[in-house]
Design an enzyme around this catalytic site. Sequence first.
Site, mmCIF file in Angstrom:
data_model
loop_
_atom_site.group_PDB
_atom_site.id
_atom_site.type_symbol
_atom_site.label_atom_id
_atom_site.label_comp_id
_atom_site.label_asym_id
_atom_site.label_seq_id
_atom_site.Cartn_x
_atom_site.Cartn_y
_atom_site.Cartn_z
ATOM 1 N N GLU A 36 0.886 -1.260 -0.037
ATOM 2 C CA GLU A 36 0.024 0.139 -0.031
ATOM 3 C C GLU A 36 0.903 1.373 -0.046
ATOM 4 O O GLU A 36 0.515 2.366 -0.678
ATOM 5 C CB GLU A 36 -0.931 0.123 1.000
ATOM 6 C CG GLU A 36 -2.169 -1.004 0.984
ATOM 7 C CD GLU A 36 -3.071 -0.806 -0.087
ATOM 8 O OE1 GLU A 36 -2.907 0.369 -0.573
ATOM 9 O OE2 GLU A 36 -3.434 -1.611 -0.488
ATOM 10 N N TYR A 119 -6.603 6.778 3.859
ATOM 11 C CA TYR A 119 -6.849 5.500 2.804
ATOM 12 C C TYR A 119 -6.115 4.378 3.131
ATOM 13 O O TYR A 119 -6.614 3.331 3.040
ATOM 14 C CB TYR A 119 -6.166 6.094 1.428
ATOM 15 C CG TYR A 119 -6.000 5.102 0.349
ATOM 16 C CD1 TYR A 119 -7.184 4.224 -0.057
ATOM 17 C CD2 TYR A 119 -4.813 4.600 0.299
ATOM 18 C CE1 TYR A 119 -6.857 3.202 -0.583
ATOM 19 C CE2 TYR A 119 -4.539 3.323 -0.276
ATOM 20 C CZ TYR A 119 -5.691 2.647 -0.924
ATOM 21 O OH TYR A 119 -5.260 1.399 -1.522
ATOM 22 N N ASP A 137 -9.917 5.832 -2.597
ATOM 23 C CA ASP A 137 -8.821 6.101 -3.228
ATOM 24 C C ASP A 137 -9.257 6.786 -4.623
ATOM 25 O O ASP A 137 -10.216 7.124 -4.919
ATOM 26 C CB ASP A 137 -7.835 4.894 -3.721
ATOM 27 C CG ASP A 137 -8.291 4.056 -4.632
ATOM 28 O OD1 ASP A 137 -9.570 3.958 -4.816
ATOM 29 O OD2 ASP A 137 -7.308 3.682 -5.543
ATOM 30 N N CYS A 192 -13.028 1.430 -15.574
ATOM 31 C CA CYS A 192 -13.086 2.769 -15.284
ATOM 32 C C CYS A 192 -12.130 3.473 -15.107
ATOM 33 O O CYS A 192 -12.112 4.279 -14.178
ATOM 34 C CB CYS A 192 -14.307 2.664 -14.116
ATOM 35 S SG CYS A 192 -15.310 4.284 -14.133
ATOM 36 N N CYS A 199 -16.092 1.139 -21.240
ATOM 37 C CA CYS A 199 -17.336 1.072 -20.677
ATOM 38 C C CYS A 199 -18.046 -0.121 -21.184
ATOM 39 O O CYS A 199 -19.157 -0.679 -20.599
ATOM 40 C CB CYS A 199 -18.307 2.249 -21.177
ATOM 41 S SG CYS A 199 -17.644 3.970 -20.255
ATOM 42 N N CYS A 202 -17.860 -2.830 -18.848
ATOM 43 C CA CYS A 202 -18.448 -2.587 -17.450
ATOM 44 C C CYS A 202 -19.587 -3.192 -16.710
ATOM 45 O O CYS A 202 -20.515 -3.373 -17.676
ATOM 46 C CB CYS A 202 -18.783 -0.956 -17.286
ATOM 47 S SG CYS A 202 -19.209 -0.554 -15.849
ATOM 48 N N CYS A 208 -25.150 3.252 -14.812
ATOM 49 C CA CYS A 208 -24.131 4.155 -14.650
ATOM 50 C C CYS A 208 -24.709 5.571 -14.969
ATOM 51 O O CYS A 208 -25.222 5.844 -16.054
ATOM 52 C CB CYS A 208 -23.073 4.155 -15.442
ATOM 53 S SG CYS A 208 -21.481 5.293 -15.516
#
Length: 290
Positions: A36, A119, A137, A192, A199, A202, A208
């Site tokens: 991270e 985060y 994030d 995304c 898309c 997706c 959306c």
Amino acid sequence: MSTAITDPILDWYDEHARDLPWRAPDATPWGVLVSEIMLQQTPVARVLPVWHAWMERWPTAAALAAEPSGEAVRAWGRLGYPRRALRLHATATAIVERHDGEVPSSHEALLDLPGIGAYTAAAVASFAYRQRHAVLDTNVRRVLARLCSAEEYPPKSQTRAEVRLAESLLPLDPPTAARWSVAVMELGALVCTARTPRCVDCPVIARCAWQRAGRPAYDGPPRRGQTYAGTDRQCRGRLLAVLRDAEGPVAKPALDAVWSDPVQRERALDALVADGLVDPLDDGRYALPA
DNA sequence: TAGCCGTGGTC
DNA sequence: TGACCAAGGCT
């Protein structure tokens, strides 16, 4: 919570998640924490080799804490933002001193560690300990902006509305919430995306808001372009690279050679010393911190 | 809180 | 080609 949005994304993640080492069943909380920190503002492809080498050399927080911080800075290589290496070393030390060598599992205790903000604390608690936290994030913020607010990009700085929205979507069951958090991030990273979203791939295109609105272009204030050439940051990078690539202490002329403007060079070097990234020795030479 | 803090890949 | 972008944090 809306299963109409969460379920398709969870299913999509099960099928399309990348096979990343810090997501493996045998990944330790320390491995998750290291990943991270390295992934802050840094693409996965560049992190992978450094993470592997890091975990091989320092499989525990105690192993890292036992070495000089300069070794962490050296092993950080060219990941960028080397203060992260310093803070990761300081975090390892704090974990040994305050948490008996174990990465803490509470969001609050994680937040107390240097280099760990809202985060990263939420990410480690979620991904290493399967807890339920809103993980916001840049990927998640972008996905939610499009999916729920019909905006191409989220606001410049995080708003309370975004936090509330993320919390409202979080599945109640902690392990499922943790899987959801990583799933939304992955959707933002792979589908995304910021520049050219895919898309057609997706799983929630039918839900959306941005899609329904005709994918309107971003109309907010200009997103800051970060020029780099000629900046103090570039100068700092050059100076630190000399020390990283040297076996031991370096004489001043070796540093002078990599940046022509003496005023900017001295300013950058002073800042590196002030940050603790460079150690000025009594004999006039410079070294990575001990 | 806006500005600062590295580096390299992409289109 | 150069502007944009990549799992932020700190002051």
